[in-house]
Design an enzyme around this catalytic site. Structure first.
Site, mmCIF file in Angstrom:
data_model
loop_
_atom_site.group_PDB
_atom_site.id
_atom_site.type_symbol
_atom_site.label_atom_id
_atom_site.label_comp_id
_atom_site.label_asym_id
_atom_site.label_seq_id
_atom_site.Cartn_x
_atom_site.Cartn_y
_atom_site.Cartn_z
ATOM 1 C CG ASP A 32 -1.681 -1.284 1.403
ATOM 2 O OD1 ASP A 32 -2.206 -1.794 0.400
ATOM 3 O OD2 ASP A 32 -1.751 -1.788 2.540
ATOM 4 C CD GLU A 62 -9.227 -2.563 -1.308
ATOM 5 O OE1 GLU A 62 -9.412 -2.768 -0.090
ATOM 6 O OE2 GLU A 62 -8.816 -3.453 -2.077
#
Length: 499
Positions: free
Chosen positions: A14, A183
Site C-alpha cells: 500500500d 478502496e
C-alpha cells in the site's frame, strides 16, 4: 537509460509517495510489526533507501503485546502541509489515526485518533490551498463494518485534530456497473477538479480507477486508468501520484505476488486531452521504461545485510509485536544477542512477539547467518525462520542432557504447533551456520554447516503469506514455558545474496 519494475522487490504494501523539494518519500503499511510506518527516501523515484520509521510502538500497547499480523497499520497516506510531514492510516479495529513531524526523520508525534470506529480504513487528507478547507476521505472494511465498496468524505479541522461533520457517502461503487471492492483512495486537487485515485476489483485481479468531481462531496464520475491487459502485472493496485519539479507525472503502486507480498511498481503518467490521467503504456503497466528526468543516482535499495555492530540491528528489522526491554542486548562487540524468551507458545512461532523479522526478498536468493547458542538451559533454542501462515525454521537447541543439537521444524497453515522437518543431530560446539536457498515461487531449501561444509536438511518448504502480509525472514530465540529469559543466543553476519 531505463529502469525495470518492480522498483521495490519486496513487501512494501500500500505505498504512498510524496515530493518535497528535490526529495521523494514513501511510506507503506506495516500492519502489526514494530516499529511501524517505514519511511523511504529517493532522489530519482527508482532507487530507495529506508531512513526510519514514524511509529515506535503500536497503541493501545496492551492490544499489540502479542502478534496481530494482519491488524494495526493499514494503508497510510503521506502528505506535507504547513511545513510538516503528515501520515494518516486506518486501524480497522480502532479508527483513523495521524502522526506528524517537522522532518521526515522526526521527531514524530504520538498517534492521534482523528475518527473512531470499526472498519475505517485507507484514509487520505487534503488541504485545499484554494479555499483553506481541509478534507478527509476513507474506505470501509466489510470484515469490521459490514459494508464495503464505498468512500466516505468529511470536512476536517485544518490542524487535523478532528472532523467537522458526521461524514457523507461521496462514492457508492455499488452504483457503478462492474465495480466492486473500491478502496485505497488517494485524494488530490488538480486543474480545478477533486481527484480520487483508487483501486477496485480486488487486490489480485482488479484495476486502478480515477474519479473526479468539481466539488469534494461529489457527484463523481469514474474511469479505469490502469489495468493488467496482456501484461503479467496482476492487480495493479493501490498507490499514489507524484509530480517532479520539472513537471513529469508518475504513479507508484503495488502488485500482489503471493508469498513475496506486495511489490512496488513505478508507472509513467500523463494527463490526456480529455483531462483524465493516462498511466503506464496507454493504461497497461510497463515493465521497462525510460528513467524519470531527474539527476542520475547510484543504485540503492533498502538494506538487508547486517553485522549487528554493538548488538544493534538495522532499520530493516521489525518485531512481530511491541517489544519488551531485554529482548536484544547491546554490547561492545559485533553480533546480535537475543534473549531466549520463555513462552507457553514456544511451539508456534506465529504466536511469538519476540521474532525479529525483515521482508522476504522478491527474487531468488540465499540467506545465511551464523548462530551460537549461549544458553545452557535444556529446551532453549534459536534459529533462522521463514514465517507466514505456515512456517519453517532451522537452528540449535539444548537437549535434556545439556548438549547442543541441530533442529529443523515446521508447521502447516492449518497446524496449531510445529513438528520436526528433519531428525535432530549433534552440534558439539553449540555453533552453526544456517542457510536458506529461496528459489522461484518462494520455495525454500534449508542447510546447516558445522564447519565441515553445507548439509541439506528436510524437504522443500514453500513460503506462504499471511492474509495481507508477505512471508518474513525471522531470527528467534526462545525457551518453553515460564517467565523471563533462559540465557541468550548470538547471531552474526546476516547476509542476503541474490542468486
Amino acid at each position: 537509460m531505463t529502469y525495470t519494475n518492480p522498483i521495490l522487490n519486496a513487501d512494501w504494501s500500500d505505498p504512498d509517495v510524496l515530493r518535497v523539494g528535490d526529495d521523494f518519500y514513501l511510506t507503506a503499511s506495516s500492519f502489526g510489526r514494530v516499529p511501524g510506518l517505514p519511511l523511504l527516501h529517493s532522489r530519482d523515484l527508482v532507487n530507495w533507501t529506508l531512513v526510519g520509521h514514524a511509529l515506535d510502538r503500536l497503541e493501545p500497547a496492551e492490544e499489540f503485546a502479542r502478534p496481530r499480523h494482519d491488524c494495526g497499520v493499514w494503508a497510510p497516506s503521506l502528505r506535507f502541509h504547513d511545513d510538516r510531514f503528515w501520515i494518516f492510516w486506518g486501524d480497522p479495529d480502532q479508527g483513523v489515526f495521524q502522526v506528524n513531524a517537522p522532518e521526515i526523520r522526526g521527531p514524530w508525534t504520538r498517534p492521534h485518533l482523528v475518527k473512531e470506529g470499526k472498519g475505517l480504513i485507507d484514509p487520505c487528507p487534503l488541504w485545499d490551498e484554494d479555499t483553506g478547507e481541509a478534507y478527509l476521505v476513507h474506505a470501509w472494511a466489510k470484515s469490521r463494518s459490514g459494508v464495503k465498496n464505498r468512500l466516505t468524505g468529511h470536512r476536517m479541522r485544518p490542524d487535523a485534530t478532528g472532523l467537522l461533520d458526521e461524514g457523507t457517502l461521496i462514492v457508492d461503487a455499488d452504483r457503478v456497473p462492474g465495480w466492486f471492492t473500491l478502496e485505497g483512495p488517494k485524494l488530490y486537487k488538480h486543474d480545478g477538479w477533486f481527484w480520487i485515485l483508487a483501486p477496485a476489483g480486488g487486490v489480485e485481479t482488479g484495476w486502478q480507477g480515477a474519479l473526479r468531481s468539481r466539488g469534494f462531496f461529489g457527484p463523481y464520475e469514474e474511469k479505469v486508468v490502469l489495468e493488467q491487459k496482456d501484461t503479467d502485472v496482476n492487480g495493479p493496485h493501490q498507490g499514489g501520484w507524484v509530480r517532479t519539479a520539472s513537471g513529469e507525472d508518475w504513479f507508484v503502486h503495488f502488485q500482489q505476488r503471493g508469498a513475496y507480498g506486495r511489490v512496488v511498481h513505478l508507472q509513467p503518467m500523463r494527463w490526456g486531452a480529455d483531462g483524465w490521467p493516462v498511466m503506464g503504456d496507454d493504461g497497461a503497466p510497463v515493465t521497462v521504461h525510460k528513467l524519470p528526468d531527474l539527476p542520475p543516482q547510484p543504485p540503492a535499495a533498502p538494506a538487508t545485510d547486517d553485522d549487528f555492530p554493538g548488538g544493534r540491528f538495522g532499520r530493516q528489522w521489525q518485531w512481530t509485536a511491541n517489544p519488551q526491554d531485554g529482548w536484544a542486548t547491546q554490547h561492545s562487540g559485533d553480533g546480535l544477542k537475543l534473549a531466549c524468551v520463555r513462552s507457553a507458545d514456544a511451539h508456534d512461532l506465529r504466536r511469538l512477539p519476540n521474532v525479529l523479522t525483515q521482508r522476504l526478498p522478491g527474487m531468488p536468493c540465499t540467506v545465511e547467518v551464523g548462530l551460537r547458542l549461549d544458553s545452557e538451559e535444556p529446551g532453549a533454542r534459536a534459529g533462522l525462520a521463514v514465517l507466514g501462515d505456515a512456517f519453517s525454521w532451522i537452528g540449535l537447541q539444548r537437549a535434556a542432557d545439556g548438549t547442543a543439537e541441530l533442529v529443523h521444524r515446521f508447521a502447516e497453515g492449518v497446524a496449531d504447533r510445529e513438528r520436526d522437518a528433519a531428525r535432530a543431530r549433534p552440534a558439539p560446539e553449540g555453533w552453526a551456520r544456517l542457510r536458506i536457498e529461496i528459489g522461484a515461487g518462494a520455495r525454500c531449501r534449508f542447510f546447516t554447516d558445522l564447519g565441515d561444509g553445507w548439509t541439506p536438511s528436510g524437504q522443500v518448504f514453500a513460503a506462504t503469506p499471511w492474509r495481507w502480509v508477505g512471508a518474513l525472514l525471522g531470527l528467534v530465540a526462545l525457551a518453553p514455558d515460564g517467565q523471563g529469559h533462559a540465557g541468550t543466543a548470538t547471531f552474526t553476519h546476516f547476509r542476503v545474496t541474490p542468486q
